[in-house]
Every structure is written in C-alpha cells, then in structure tokens.
Design an enzyme around this catalytic site. Structure first.
Site, short mmCIF file in Angstrom:
data_model
loop_
_atom_site.label_atom_id
_atom_site.label_comp_id
_atom_site.label_asym_id
_atom_site.label_seq_id
_atom_site.Cartn_x
_atom_site.Cartn_y
_atom_site.Cartn_z
CD GLN A 74 -3.08 -0.67 2.23
OE1 GLN A 74 -3.14 -1.36 3.23
NE2 GLN A 74 -3.89 0.34 2.03
CG HIS A 75 0.37 3.58 2.36
ND1 HIS A 75 -0.90 4.08 2.52
CD2 HIS A 75 0.57 2.72 3.40
CE1 HIS A 75 -1.45 3.55 3.60
NE2 HIS A 75 -0.59 2.71 4.14
CG ASP A 122 0.22 -5.18 1.58
OD1 ASP A 122 -0.57 -4.29 1.95
OD2 ASP A 122 1.44 -5.13 1.82
#
Length: 491
Positions: free
Chosen positions: A82-83, A245
């Site tokens: 992520q991110h 994830d």
C-alpha cells in the site's frame, strides 16, 4: 478446472500462486526478490521495472510448480504494497522510482498537509483517516517541491498494484481498498477528495491524473497480447480489481465478516478486522480503510517488524533458526534489556522521527540471547499497542489469524499469543495476500460468492494453533508497561 493466478507484490519480493477455485487447492507457488533503494532521511524506494521482472519469475515458478500451462489460467488478482507512489508520463512510462509505504522522507510535507486539514481530528472528520507519513498524498507534495521537472510531466498517479494492473491490461484503474491509503480518498463516501489535491496544485492537473475507481468485484480487463506472451499466460485471462496487500490478506484469511482479526508479520506488522460499517475510530492511529470485499477494514500498521529482527540477525551473523534458538535461551523481559525497534521511524505508536534504541544494558545482561529476545519482544509490543487501540475502538479479537513469513516460526507464534493474551492459528497458506488475489479473481469471474469461495479455499492449520500461557502473559504485562513508559517519553 477453474484456475486462477494470485500475485502479491510486497516490499521484499513478489509471490505467485495457482489456485483451483473448484477444489480450493493451491496447486503451485513461486517467488522472486526485490531490491530496496535506501538513503538518509527515511528514503525508501524501488524501481517498478524490478516488480515486472519479479512478477514474470514468480509466475513461471508457480506454473512450473503446478505442472500446468499458463493457457489454463482464467483470471489474475494482484495484491500490492500500500501507499506507494508510481508516477507515469503521457506515454505510460515510469518517471522516477516508486516511493514506498516505509518512506518517511516526506514527513515534513505530511505535517503541513495535516495542519491544512485541521490536525488528526480534522483529517478523521474529512477523510475518515488521519494521514500519516508514508501515505501517498505527502509524496505528491514532496515530488512537486523536490523534483519540479518530473512533477511537470505527471500524467498518471498510481499505487503499486494499480501500476501492475495497468502493465497487464493498459487500463488506469484503482479500487476502494487500496485507494483508502492514499490520503486523498474519503473512506465514508468512497470518492477521491479533489479539493485536497487542488490545495497541492490549484491547476487541477493532479485530479486529471487520477485513475478510475472501480468496485472490488469488477474486472479491469484482459491481458495485453505482449504481456500475455511474456508471462506465458492465456491472453483472455481477466484481471480483477486487485487491492492492497492488507485487503487481499483479509480475503486470503477468510476475514470478510465481523469477528475475526488478522495479524501479518512481514517487513511491517499489521492488524486488521472486517467491519460492515464505516465506524471511524477516535484513535488517529486506527485507519478505517475500505476492504476489497465490499465493507471496511479497520487497521493499524507498525513500520518495524522483520526488518528490525532481521537487522539483529545480520549484526550477529545468525540464520533464522539460530536466532529463534537464542530467543528461547533468554527469559521474558530479556533480563532488563528493552528495545524500541524504530529503525524506520514508527507509525504505531506515532513516532515518525524516532530512531531505534536499547535501554537497561549492563555488563551482566549484554548477551546475544538477550538482544535477540529484546528485539522480538519490542516489535511484538508495537503490535500489542495497536491491538489495544483496535479493542478500544470496539473491535472483537477472540482469535488471531496469523500470516506472513515470521508466522512459520513456533517461537514467534508463542510469544505473540502470550503478549496479546489471545489464541492464534495460521491459515494453511500463510502467504495470504496472493491467495486473496486468486480468490478475488475467481469471485470477479462469477465462480461463486466470496463467502463460498473463502469457505472452500481458506483452511486453518490446526498444527499451528497456539494458546497463550497465562503465567507468561502476566510476566509480559510488566515489560509491556515499561515499553509504554519509554514510548511516552518520546511523544
């Protein structure tokens, strides 16, 4: 057979597995590592080209392990860390390395954006999450100010799993779960916050670069012919929406209804539980993300887990088995040695500028065994801190479903159960994010309901079931409170 490929592009590498959705059996698996680009001030990046190479290697290994042709694959589901920020130009070419979830170089920009939103409470009220260092939004502001020439060429803004879906299909899309971690998405309304991006760039060009939002059970499209040929896959294989994830890990552990809680022991540590309502926690450290199964996924993430234990292993030149043996040779509390393992700063507790430290050292207790025990206890205390926040937010945690590489260790499992004072069990397949991707692909293809697929494809490994030892849990409580006191001095 209805065969589906699940992919998990994580920090350390890419995992792939082949799932027979009709029988619920995993037929084969593969993996390939990634390179991490590290530098001062929390600089953590990767080259997206490395992800593509690892995707290809992991896929070929999984197909070989299953003993099948890639032409039999009906669908693909991609999970991604992520991110991360992936920037593309108008031709779809990557403009610079991807800044990762663990990159805290834009912490100052995050503080300025948080001030604009009215602090953590203002961010919670507006977005449903409190933006934190590592979220995507501050990376955009950082790029604008530090790399203006690159910023001027941005045509598409993608997350890692979005980028892989684009590479597979040629389409720019994102789904609600992964979008929740950008910091410019409203988790209540499931919409981009266009005004926040206009604050960064009043011209509106960032909004024009956003991908199309799709539902979790929608397909992005079929494979581009050249990618299908490169991967050796059926060109008619459908690519599902995929997700972050943690969202895919929830599906891969059957965590799609209230009651269960998943803990992931990877480079970072995460705890999350399904919710059918967007009940935003008053605790800023609890991120009420959307799930990739149609609901929400209250979550906490620690920035340091196996990266910290791995650093001690490397320092002492230990393999994993030797590390575990030394941990068992030291008592609970490591004879007074306490480690705050904040090598990457920390998100939970919220200490983005913190560094790691050891306290309580004496001539008598400075041993290899105590160092190993202290780092393992330290990373687990961070997860316990997060679990306390989730429980205080109304999340039930009757049983923990434990996943990630470290979950394979019986030493880790017992210490986690004791510190959390909660029973735990591992799913049969601890690489749950890749499994979740394959299950989601089958769901998107209409194989069955998501509930039926999870019942069939997610099985628990009874051999890993671990009960907390009451005496150990009591002993850990005193050490944990010392950890809390140390943390309070840094806040």
């Amino acid at each position: 057979m209805a065969l589906y490929l699940g992919i998990d592009c994580g920090t350390q590498g890419t995992k792939a597995l082949v799932l027979d959705a009709a029988s619920g059996q995993v037929l084969g698996a593969g993996g390939a590592p990634h390179r991490l680009i590290s530098g001062p001030n929390g600089h953590r990046e990767q080259q997206p080209a490395d992800w593509l190479s690892a995707f290809e290697q992991a896929t070929r290994q999984a197909l070989d392990d299953a003993g099948i042709s890639g032409q039999a694959i009906a669908g693909i589901g991609v999970s991604g860390q992520q991110h991360g920020l992936v920037l593309l130009d108008a031709q779809g070419q990557v403009l610079r390395p991807a800044k990762l979830w663990c990159d805290t170089e834009s912490a100052a920009e995050n503080e300025r954006l948080l001030d604009y939103l009215g602090g953590e409470q203002g961010s919670l009220a507006r977005l449903g999450v409190a933006i934190a260092p590592g979220y995507t939004v501050s990376k955009l502001l950082w790029t604008k100010e530090q790399h203006p020439a690159i910023y001027a060429r941005i045509a598409h803004i993608l997350l890692p799993h979005d980028y892989l879906n684009f590479w597979l299909t040629g389409r720019y899309c994102s789904e609600y779960g992964d979008a929740s971690g950008t910091g410019y998405f409203n988790v209540r309304t499931r919409e981009w916050d266009h005004d926040l991006l206009r604050h960064i760039d009043p011209s509106g060009r960032l909004n024009e670069a956003l991908p199309t939002l799709i539902e979790a059970n929608q397909n992005v499209g079929t494979l581009r012919p050249e990618v299908a040929q490169r991967l050796g896959l059926n060109p008619q294989a459908q690519v599902s929406s995929g997700g972050g994830d943690n969202m895919m890990g929830a599906i891969g552990t059957g965590n799609i209804s209230p009651g269960a809680i998943t803990m992931s022991l990877g480079t970072s540590g995460t705890l999350y539980a399904f919710a059918d309502q967007a009940q935003v926690s008053p605790h800023a450290a609890v991120a009420t993300f959307c799930s990739s199964s149609g609901g929400w996924l209250p979550l906490i993430c620690t920035m340091n887990l196996t990266n910290a234990t791995g650093a001690i292993q490397h320092l002492l030149e230990l393999d994993l088995a030797s590390f575990g043996t030394l941990v068992t040779q030291a008592p609970i509390g490591a004879e007074g040695v306490l480690m705050l393992p904040f090598l990457n700063g920390e998100r939970v507790p919220a200490l983005p500028h913190a560094s790691a430290s050891l306290s309580g050292l004496t001539t008598d207790n400075l041993t290899r065994a105590n160092l190993c025990r202290a780092v393992l206890e330290g990373v687990c205390f961070g997860l316990r801190y997060g679990l306390d926040l989730l429980r205080d937010s109304g999340i039930q945690s009757r049983e923990i479903r434990l996943i990630g590489g470290a979950a394979k260790s019986s030493v880790w499992r017992q210490i986690v159960a004791d510190i959390m004072a909660t029973p735990l069990v591992c799913p049969q397949h601890t690489e749950a994010a890749a499994l979740g991707g394959a299950i989601q692909a089958a769901w998107s293809a209409g194989e069955d309901s998501l509930e039926q697929l999870c019942q069939r494809c997610v099985s628990l490994d009874g051999r890993t079931r671990t009960e907390p030892d009451a005496a150990n849990s009591s002993a850990y409580e005193a050490v944990y409170q010392r950890y809390r006191q140390q943390v309070m001095q840094l806040q």
